[in-house]
Write a protein that holds these residues in place. Structure first.
Motif, PDB file in Angstrom:
ATOM      1  N   SER B  75       0.844  -1.193   0.000  1.00  0.00           N
ATOM      2  CA  SER B  75       0.000   0.000   0.000  1.00  0.00           C
ATOM      3  C   SER B  75       0.880   1.244   0.000  1.00  0.00           C
ATOM      4  CB  SER B  75      -0.911   0.015   1.227  1.00  0.00           C
ATOM      5  OG  SER B  75      -0.151   0.316   2.376  1.00  0.00           O
ATOM      6  N   LEU B  76       0.327   2.339  -0.462  1.00  0.00           N
ATOM      7  CA  LEU B  76       1.083   3.597  -0.481  1.00  0.00           C
ATOM      8  C   LEU B  76       1.529   3.961   0.931  1.00  0.00           C
ATOM      9  CD1 LEU B  76      -1.000   5.761  -2.981  1.00  0.00           C
ATOM     10  CD2 LEU B  76       1.190   4.637  -3.395  1.00  0.00           C
ATOM     11  N   GLU B  77       0.665   3.701   1.896  1.00  0.00           N
ATOM     12  CA  GLU B  77       1.002   4.051   3.277  1.00  0.00           C
ATOM     13  C   GLU B  77       2.201   3.217   3.755  1.00  0.00           C
ATOM     14  OE1 GLU B  77      -0.832   6.559   4.437  1.00  0.00           O
ATOM     15  OE2 GLU B  77      -0.245   6.639   6.551  1.00  0.00           O
ATOM     16  N   ALA B  78       2.215   1.929   3.401  1.00  0.00           N
ATOM     17  CA  ALA B  78       3.334   1.073   3.799  1.00  0.00           C
ATOM     18  C   ALA B  78       4.631   1.569   3.155  1.00  0.00           C
ATOM     19  CB  ALA B  78       3.054  -0.370   3.402  1.00  0.00           C
ATOM     20  N   ILE B  79       4.530   2.029   1.924  1.00  0.00           N
ATOM     21  CA  ILE B  79       5.718   2.527   1.230  1.00  0.00           C
ATOM     22  C   ILE B  79       6.223   3.789   1.918  1.00  0.00           C
ATOM     23  CG2 ILE B  79       6.570   3.470  -0.957  1.00  0.00           C
ATOM     24  CD1 ILE B  79       4.425   1.691  -2.344  1.00  0.00           C
ATOM     25  N   MET B  80       5.262   4.617   2.311  1.00  0.00           N
ATOM     26  CA  MET B  80       5.625   5.869   2.966  1.00  0.00           C
ATOM     27  C   MET B  80       6.298   5.614   4.307  1.00  0.00           C
ATOM     28  SD  MET B  80       2.995   8.987   2.977  1.00  0.00           S
ATOM     29  CE  MET B  80       2.239   8.697   4.551  1.00  0.00           C
ATOM     30  N   GLU B  81       5.937   4.509   4.929  1.00  0.00           N
ATOM     31  CA  GLU B  81       6.489   4.227   6.257  1.00  0.00           C
ATOM     32  C   GLU B  81       7.819   3.485   6.196  1.00  0.00           C
ATOM     33  OE1 GLU B  81       3.248   2.322   8.291  1.00  0.00           O
ATOM     34  OE2 GLU B  81       2.130   4.211   8.371  1.00  0.00           O
ATOM     35  N   SER B  82       8.192   2.993   5.012  1.00  0.00           N
ATOM     36  CA  SER B  82       9.419   2.196   4.907  1.00  0.00           C
ATOM     37  C   SER B  82      10.652   3.081   4.937  1.00  0.00           C
ATOM     38  CB  SER B  82       9.388   1.386   3.610  1.00  0.00           C
ATOM     39  OG  SER B  82      10.696   1.000   3.276  1.00  0.00           O
ATOM     40  N   ASN B  91       7.778  11.797   0.018  1.00  0.00           N
ATOM     41  CA  ASN B  91       7.169  13.135   0.050  1.00  0.00           C
ATOM     42  C   ASN B  91       6.039  13.245  -0.957  1.00  0.00           C
ATOM     43  OD1 ASN B  91       8.953  13.881   1.975  1.00  0.00           O
ATOM     44  ND2 ASN B  91      10.387  14.871   0.559  1.00  0.00           N
ATOM     45  N   THR B  92       6.213  12.590  -2.070  1.00  0.00           N
ATOM     46  CA  THR B  92       5.164  12.609  -3.080  1.00  0.00           C
ATOM     47  C   THR B  92       3.934  11.861  -2.597  1.00  0.00           C
ATOM     48  OG1 THR B  92       6.882  12.629  -4.761  1.00  0.00           O
ATOM     49  CG2 THR B  92       4.652  12.087  -5.490  1.00  0.00           C
ATOM     50  N   ILE B  93       4.169  10.696  -2.052  1.00  0.00           N
ATOM     51  CA  ILE B  93       3.030   9.881  -1.611  1.00  0.00           C
ATOM     52  C   ILE B  93       2.227  10.606  -0.531  1.00  0.00           C
ATOM     53  CG2 ILE B  93       2.386   7.739  -0.425  1.00  0.00           C
ATOM     54  CD1 ILE B  93       4.667   6.375  -1.958  1.00  0.00           C
ATOM     55  N   LEU B  94       2.935  11.317   0.345  1.00  0.00           N
ATOM     56  CA  LEU B  94       2.233  12.056   1.403  1.00  0.00           C
ATOM     57  C   LEU B  94       1.240  13.058   0.808  1.00  0.00           C
ATOM     58  CD1 LEU B  94       1.938  12.663   4.416  1.00  0.00           C
ATOM     59  CD2 LEU B  94       3.798  14.312   4.194  1.00  0.00           C
ATOM     60  N   GLU B  95       1.490  13.499  -0.397  1.00  0.00           N
ATOM     61  CA  GLU B  95       0.580  14.456  -1.026  1.00  0.00           C
ATOM     62  C   GLU B  95      -0.491  13.785  -1.874  1.00  0.00           C
ATOM     63  OE1 GLU B  95       1.588  18.153  -2.138  1.00  0.00           O
ATOM     64  OE2 GLU B  95       3.540  18.240  -1.154  1.00  0.00           O
ATOM     65  N   MET B  96      -0.472  12.465  -1.908  1.00  0.00           N
ATOM     66  CA  MET B  96      -1.477  11.772  -2.718  1.00  0.00           C
ATOM     67  C   MET B  96      -2.696  11.419  -1.876  1.00  0.00           C
ATOM     68  SD  MET B  96       0.957   9.253  -4.952  1.00  0.00           S
ATOM     69  CE  MET B  96      -0.342   8.348  -5.773  1.00  0.00           C
ATOM     70  N   ALA B  97      -3.859  11.668  -2.413  1.00  0.00           N
ATOM     71  CA  ALA B  97      -5.127  11.240  -1.830  1.00  0.00           C
ATOM     72  C   ALA B  97      -5.186  11.545  -0.345  1.00  0.00           C
ATOM     73  CB  ALA B  97      -5.364   9.776  -2.115  1.00  0.00           C
ATOM     74  N   SER B  98      -5.561  10.559   0.466  1.00  0.00           N
ATOM     75  CA  SER B  98      -5.781  10.757   1.889  1.00  0.00           C
ATOM     76  C   SER B  98      -5.359   9.473   2.602  1.00  0.00           C
ATOM     77  CB  SER B  98      -7.272  11.012   2.119  1.00  0.00           C
ATOM     78  OG  SER B  98      -7.992   9.850   1.727  1.00  0.00           O
ATOM     79  N   GLY B 181      -2.308  21.262  -6.564  1.00  0.00           N
ATOM     80  CA  GLY B 181      -3.677  20.747  -6.662  1.00  0.00           C
ATOM     81  C   GLY B 181      -4.644  21.867  -6.385  1.00  0.00           C
ATOM     82  N   PRO B 182      -5.926  21.611  -6.600  1.00  0.00           N
ATOM     83  CA  PRO B 182      -6.911  22.661  -6.342  1.00  0.00           C
ATOM     84  C   PRO B 182      -7.100  22.944  -4.849  1.00  0.00           C
ATOM     85  CG  PRO B 182      -7.974  20.657  -7.140  1.00  0.00           C
ATOM     86  CD  PRO B 182      -6.504  20.429  -7.227  1.00  0.00           C
ATOM     87  N   ARG B 183      -6.695  22.047  -3.988  1.00  0.00           N
ATOM     88  CA  ARG B 183      -6.687  22.348  -2.556  1.00  0.00           C
ATOM     89  C   ARG B 183      -5.490  21.624  -1.956  1.00  0.00           C
ATOM     90  NH1 ARG B 183     -12.172  18.984  -1.519  1.00  0.00           N
ATOM     91  NH2 ARG B 183     -11.330  16.961  -2.048  1.00  0.00           N
ATOM     92  N   LEU B 184      -5.330  21.733  -0.637  1.00  0.00           N
ATOM     93  CA  LEU B 184      -4.061  21.295  -0.065  1.00  0.00           C
ATOM     94  C   LEU B 184      -3.968  19.797   0.212  1.00  0.00           C
ATOM     95  CD1 LEU B 184      -3.393  24.381   2.227  1.00  0.00           C
ATOM     96  CD2 LEU B 184      -2.560  23.921  -0.083  1.00  0.00           C
ATOM     97  N   SER B 185      -5.084  19.072   0.142  1.00  0.00           N
ATOM     98  CA  SER B 185      -4.971  17.619   0.257  1.00  0.00           C
ATOM     99  C   SER B 185      -6.155  16.978  -0.432  1.00  0.00           C
ATOM    100  CB  SER B 185      -4.957  17.190   1.727  1.00  0.00           C
ATOM    101  OG  SER B 185      -6.179  17.535   2.341  1.00  0.00           O
ATOM    102  N   ASP B 186      -6.090  15.656  -0.597  1.00  0.00           N
ATOM    103  CA  ASP B 186      -7.213  14.898  -1.114  1.00  0.00           C
ATOM    104  C   ASP B 186      -7.691  15.472  -2.455  1.00  0.00           C
ATOM    105  OD1 ASP B 186      -9.029  12.834  -0.966  1.00  0.00           O
ATOM    106  OD2 ASP B 186     -10.443  13.854   0.348  1.00  0.00           O
ATOM    107  N   ALA B 187      -6.769  15.646  -3.384  1.00  0.00           N
ATOM    108  CA  ALA B 187      -7.148  16.259  -4.657  1.00  0.00           C
ATOM    109  C   ALA B 187      -6.246  15.773  -5.785  1.00  0.00           C
ATOM    110  CB  ALA B 187      -7.054  17.779  -4.558  1.00  0.00           C
TER     111      ALA B 187
END
Ligand SMILES: Cc1cc2nc3c(=O)[nH]c(=O)nc-3n(C[C@H](O)[C@H](O)[C@H](O)COP(=O)(O)OP(=O)(O)OC[C@H]3O[C@@H](n4cnc5c(N)ncnc54)[C@H](O)[C@@H]3O)c2cc1C
Ligand code: FES
Ligand code: FES
Lengths: 693, 280, 157
Positions: B75-82, B91-98, B181-187
């Motif tokens: 999962s993206l979250e697992a990758i971010m935590e590795s 840093n990119t993943i942290l800005e993806m989705a939610s 993005g159009p807003r600061l997260s989830d976009a």
């Protein structure tokens, strides 16, 4: 006695947190069918032929031919059919319902419906005026002669309510009745509309409110349309039926905030605006509905929080072949306050005066005439409120400092909201009735007011228990059901606490005097304060019984590379008379401001050839937790004689100042004049490249 | 109703892919939304599907001397935590989705979806990431930039599966990702930019630049980057306007419901300019 | 059709159904767990959030197939815990509940966040809530609620 403002826990917290609260989609009735809507695929024209696929057993089509009563949805301006008889006036206009037990089958059937149209050229320009208003104050136009003219134009676009729960109803037959359970703001609007569409006796229509997952005006008049459609279906099929919108459907077809254009001409002498001409247009969409009222409320607000002696004000509602627009928290005021606040800012700049000073010089005071020659009867605390906001936000220093720096700005908006219906609307149209029933040790509040999150259930129980000096647990307030509650009017126009609460308070006082009786009912009706005299045709007199006031300061930073706006902090001061529960008011303050700010810089909605382009929550951008900022809010007590404990309206006020304040802050940050909202990064780029300072 | 296959290991999965005509679903955050039908109805897939999220073998992240290997079902979250994964990608993943989406969405899914607005693709192009594909016949590796062939088009045979995303270990003096993005997260991005460089004694040893959402796929021009290698940082900084001009012709965004092409182009180039000017 | 076994609010369940159904529909239609709500149906709003193996996921964007052998906790299950009590009390105290449609999802997001990070700072809280849209509150009172919960629940997470 404890101060009524001291907060208590909201009575519905437990149910809402635990997931027990039941919203309309959470009900499942035995044998319930589902309704899907057949919609037009063109924006304007005539249906020549509809071919439905062969319907399996147990499936039905319901259309205009099934409407037993009047095929018109009862709203102020009656031009919306329950189902079209063939004329198409906007894209995705409802034509019929396909109803049956299996969604999969319905989905397939829907795809097989074949419609042949005679297409006509749709109208998107604002040319077809359906409602036109004009009024003067003072000498009107005549006063303008010889004065310096300063003119600017302002524009606002759509805003979508974006309640997180979409629109929906479940309808079912009960003996002779058709009963609707729905996500609604105004049980009696729906009931009266259904009575008309079914041509039924009042007793044969029952409307019940389910827990409402947000409304913001979006569930004021629109539910009357789908309520009527469903009622017609229930009457024909005699089974429970669910009609709940998918998100995309909701965004494409439900009413939105009217896009607006405001042309202002200010006539100036000695650094004062002596005359103002305004030409206002709003886009009503394909059906006018209550657009006329939105326009009139906008026009009445044309001078903002200021006093201008001579006015020449006119406005039009234009019909276009687009989705009908309608109620949205603020009801015309957000558009007008954006324009008027920017106008004052721009005129001051043009005259080379400090905008705040210029605004203070025009500020309305107690006993001043309003734009309609009514009177601001109650004390106006704006000077003190402005002082407070300046102190807490350090506005003056920031304003000076950011004048010299780049990409930082502060903006301040001054505004009011007229509480309740305009003029004698309460007395002539609504005629609100309330009941309080004592049954042994319990007291029941019987009113049609809807808790859509704004805390009515809590604040009304608190109000009554406070007056009766009994435990709040002994006061019961269930979701309104028209079979049991009288028509206390719609839950709109910031009227609920001030007007309905006022009547309930009177009833409670009477109940208190008789409290030793075991079981009895107190019924009360709205009584208009004597001073209110208003002529709707000429816009003369007291347009509102009372005004709530507000000041917002917003601080922003604009990214120098991407022009993205981030809001750093806001400071607000409100005069809402008296808070019946401070925490609830704070919730309204934050939530309204968030919507107002987002209206000003974030929320983009446009149509292309009549089709809404931002049709889901991915593309229609409302703020997330990341986008919002700390908000500091102060309340000034300024009790209004006819409101309970002095309360005036809260619900809409907090939305109104957000957009102008954020737009002014951005204007300072980018050193360019802002003339429209939302102030998106794309617009900022355009301004930086071509705009004027 | 379409048939669903839920293999529990890789061999089983490859066999299904070889025998049947199926679409792959990993986290499903693209597939479910793209094929959504209606509340209370199954996802409206147009063909049979193979759900791969239960394949444990594909959930590993490990490294050797030259590469970091990310299993395609991580999962993206697992990758971010590795700890093994380069900061730029994290840093990119942290800005993806939610958070909720990141718990189920996968990196391979972002690649497989091949959207011009796919955020992770921008740093992955920049990092010269490779894709490991596997079928019952064997395994192969291709550069990500060759794997993605167009808007929603990838070089994957019907019996193949992405099994790993492979990232070369490279050290940069600085790396940078900016999502607009159009807003600061989830976009979804309007545009995005990634840049990285390596300096040795003020000489540019390596410099990489990538743009997202402004063309059919990520824009990265090695030929242009090479022109800068070997120059001093000051020389490069002096060339900034020239460099911006080089890239201009490759930035070809579109108008849509999220933004317009003027903004996308202009801001992309501004971010490039600011990146070059800030080389330190 | 396929057999899907998973743990739901502490109990093992086995369904013989289409694995391409959304977890949200299975929860609401088959188990009458209507705490998770459909706000958008496209992963954007978080009203449908549940915990999957203790982490927040949006049940409208999870196919049932992906729930195989996982543990799902909905707001109904979570509301039986001590942690829930703390979070709920904090939401009440802060005034974080208005229409309530986002609230179960917000509470799930809070749990998922605090489970990973019992002492989040304000920015981390915002990230934790960033996939849960609320149209009523403007978020500040919810952020406040999460802070209060982290303090009041010291030791629980
Ligand atoms: C609310 C929301 C927000 C989002 N925000 C962002 C965002 O900010 N940035 C962004 O880039 N994306 C975003 N997305 C899109 C999506 O989440 C990502 O693209 C995600 O990485 C997809 O991964 P998945 O595992 O869910 O893919 P799936 O939906 O399972 O698959 C996507 C595609 O990849 C293919 N595929 C998946 N795995 C493999 C494999 N192992 N081998 C071969 N093919 C495979 C599938 O067949 C399909 O074509 C968002 C989505 C949602 C719902
Ligand atoms: S309904 Fe699932 S995220 Fe909105
Ligand atoms: S409380 Fe209404 S959406 Fe959050």
């Amino acid at each position: 006695m404890k101060d009524i403002s001291i907060s208590i826990n909201k009575v519905d917290n437990e149910d809402k947190c635990s997931g027990k609260a039941k919203y309309v989609a959470d009900y499942k009735l035995e044998g319930m069918l589902y309704a899907f809507t057949v919609r037009s695929q063109i924006a304007k024209g005539e249906i020549l032929k509809i071919e439905y696929p062969e319907l399996p057993n147990g499936y039905y089509v319901v259309d205009y031919k099934d409407v037993p009563g009047k095929n018109i949805v009862k709203v102020i301006y009656e031009d919306m059919p329950v189902f079209t008889t063939g004329k198409i006036t906007y894209l995705y206009e409802p034509i019929s319902l396909i109803i049956g037990p299996e969604k999969q089958v319905l989905n397939d059937l829907l795809k097989q419906v074949k419609i042949t149209y005679k297409e006509e050229e749709p109208v998107f320009e604002w040319t077809d005026s359906v409602v036109h208003y004009h009024f003067d104050k003072g000498l009107g136009e005549k006063a303008f002669q010889g004065l310096e003219k300063v003119e600017y134009d302002y524009k606002t676009s759509y805003q979508e309510q974006a309640y997180i729960e979409t629109q929906g109803f479940i309808g079912y037959p009960e003996k002779d009745k058709v009963t609707l359970l729905g996500s609604i703001q105004c049980p009696y609007y729906v009931k009266n509309a259904v009575v008309q569409a079914l041509g039924e006796k009042e007793d044969n229509v029952r409307v019940i409110q389910a827990t409402v997952g947000g409304a913001f005006g979006g569930k004021e008049e629109y539910p009357s349309l789908i309520g009527c459609q469903l009622a017609v279906a229930v009457k024909k099929i005699k089974k429970p039926i669910q009609l709940i919108f998918e998100r995309e459907e909701d965004m494409l077809v439900t009413t939105k905030r009217h896009p607006s254009r405001v042309h202002f001409e200010g006539y100036v002498l000695d650094n004062k605006i002596h005359g103002l001409k305004a030409v206002v247009g709003i886009d009503g969409g394909a059906n006018i509905g209550l657009s006329g009222v939105v326009l009139s409320r906008a026009l009445i607000a044309c001078t903002g929080a200021y006093k201008i002696d001579n006015l020449d004000i006119s406005g039009d509602v234009f019909r276009t072949n687009t989705v009908p627009n309608g109620a949205f928290r603020g009801f015309g005021a957000p558009q007008m306050f954006f324009a008027v606040e920017m106008f004052f800012e721009h005129v001051a700049k043009k005259l080379g005066i400090d905008p705040l000073e210029f605004k203070l010089n025009h500020l309305a005071k107690q006993n001043d005439f309003t734009s309609t020659m009514g009177i601001f009867r109650d004390p106006v605390l704006m000077p003190e409120m402005i002082t407070k906001v300046i102190e807490t936000s350090d506005y003056l220093n920031k304003r000076k400092e950011y004048e010299k720096s780049e990409f930082k700005g502060v903006g301040m908006s001054l505004f009011f909201h007229g509480c309740g219906f305009t003029g004698s609307g309460e007395q002539n149209h609504i005629k609100a009735k309330v009941k309080l029933k004592k049954d042994k040790d319990k007291v029941y509040i019987l009113i049609a007011a809807v808790d859509m999150g704004q805390g009515v259930k809590t604040s009304f129980r608190k109000l009554v228990s406070h007056i009766l000096e009994i435990d709040i647990e002994r006061v019961i307030f269930d979701n309104p059901d028209t079979d049991f509650v009288p028509d206390s009017g719609p839950t709109v126009a910031s009227r609920t606490m001030m007007i309905v609460g006022g009547i309930v308070a009177r009833a409670a006082k009477e109940m208190k005097d008789r409290f030793d009786e075991e079981s009895f009912v107190v019924e009360k009706q709205y009584v208009q304060p004597e001073y209110i005299k208003y002529d709707e045709a000429t816009f003369k007199g007291d347009a509102y019984p009372a005004y709530s006031w507000g000041v917002n300061v917003v601080e922003v930073e604009v990214d120098k590379d991407t022009y993205q706006v981030s809001i750093k902090k806001t400071w607000s001061v409100y005069d809402i008379g008296k808070a019946i529960d401070e925490r609830i008011v704070m919730g309204q303050a934050d939530g309204g401001l968030a919507q107002g700010l987002a209206y000003g810089y974030l929320e983009v909605m446009e149509h292309k050839q009549g089709k809404i382009m931002q049709k889901n929550m991915t593309d229609y951008i409302i703020p997330t937790a990341m986008d919002m900022c700390p908000m500091e809010t102060y309340l000034f007590d300024n009790p209004y004689a006819f409101g309970p404990y002095g309360a005036k309206g809260v619900g809409e006020l907090s939305l109104i100042g957000g957009a102008p304040a954020v737009a002014m802050a951005i204007e300072q940050a980018i050193k360019r004049r802002v003339f429209k909202i939302p102030v998106t990064p794309e617009y900022i780029m355009e301004l930086i490249n071509n705009g004027e300072n | 109703m379409v048939t669903s296959y839920i293999p529990l290991n890789l061999d089983e999965c490859l066999k299904i892919l070889s025998d049947k005509q199926v679409r792959i679903v990993a986290g499903g955050t693209d597939m479910l939304i793209q094929n959504r039908s209606h509340t209370s109805m199954p996802i409206g897939f147009k063909s049979d599907v193979c759900y791969i999220s239960n394949i444990e073998e594909l959930k590993k992240i490990y490294e050797d001397e030259t590469f970091v290997y990310i299993g395609s079902v991580c999962s993206l979250e697992a990758i971010m935590e590795s700890e093994l994964v380069p900061e730029l990608l994290k840093n990119t993943i942290l800005e993806m989705a939610s958070p909720a989406i990141r718990h189920t969405a996968t990196l391979a899914g972002n690649i497989g979806n091949a959207s011009p607005a796919g955020d992770s693709l921008v740093p992955l192009y920049l990092l010269d990431a490779l894709v490991e594909k596997r079928s019952i016949k064997g395994v192969s590796k291709v550069a990500l930039s060759d794997f993605i062939t167009g808007v929603r088009k990838i070089d994957l045979e019907k019996d193949e599966l992405i099994t790993k995303v492979i990232i070369p270990k490279i050290s940069f003096t600085k790396s940078y990702f900016k999502k607009v993005g159009p807003r600061l997260s989830d976009a979804i991005s309007k545009l995005s930019f990634a840049g990285a460089y390596k300096l040795e004694n003020d000489l540019v040893k390596d410099i990489r630049i990538a743009f997202g959402s402004v063309n059919v796929t990520v824009v990265r021009r090695r030929d242009l980057e090479e022109r800068l290698i070997g120059k001093t940082k000051d020389e490069v900084k002096k060339m900034v306007s020239e460099i911006v001009d080089w890239y201009e012709e490759f930035i070809k965004p579109i108008d849509d419901q999220r933004s317009n092409k003027e903004y996308r182009k202009s801001i992309s180039l501004k971010l490039l300019r600011s990146f070059i000017e800030n080389i330190e | 059709m396929a057999k899907i076994k998973f743990k739901l609010n502490g109990e093992i369940k086995e369904l013989d159904t289409d694995p391409s159904r959304r977890l949200l529909d299975v929860l609401r239609d088959d188990f009458n767990l209507t705490g998770p709500k459909e706000g958008c149906g496209e992963g954007e709003c978080g009203a449908c959030a549940v915990l999957m193996n203790k982490e927040i996921v949006n049940s409208c964007s999870v196919p049932l197939a992906n729930v195989l052998n996982k543990e799902i906790i909905t707001i109904e299950g979570f509301s039986k815990t001590k942690r829930y009590q703390v979070i709920k009390d904090s939401f009440a105290k802060a005034g974080g509940v208005q229409c309530g449609f986002c609230t179960p999802g917000m509470i799930i997001a809070t749990e998922s966040l605090l489970n990973k990070n019992p002492h989040p700072n304000e920015f981390e809280i915002k990230i934790g809530l960033s996939g849960n849209l609320c149209r009523c509150t403007g978020y500040n009172l919810i952020i406040e609620a999460v802070k209060l919960a982290a303090e009041a629940g010291e030791g629980l997470w």
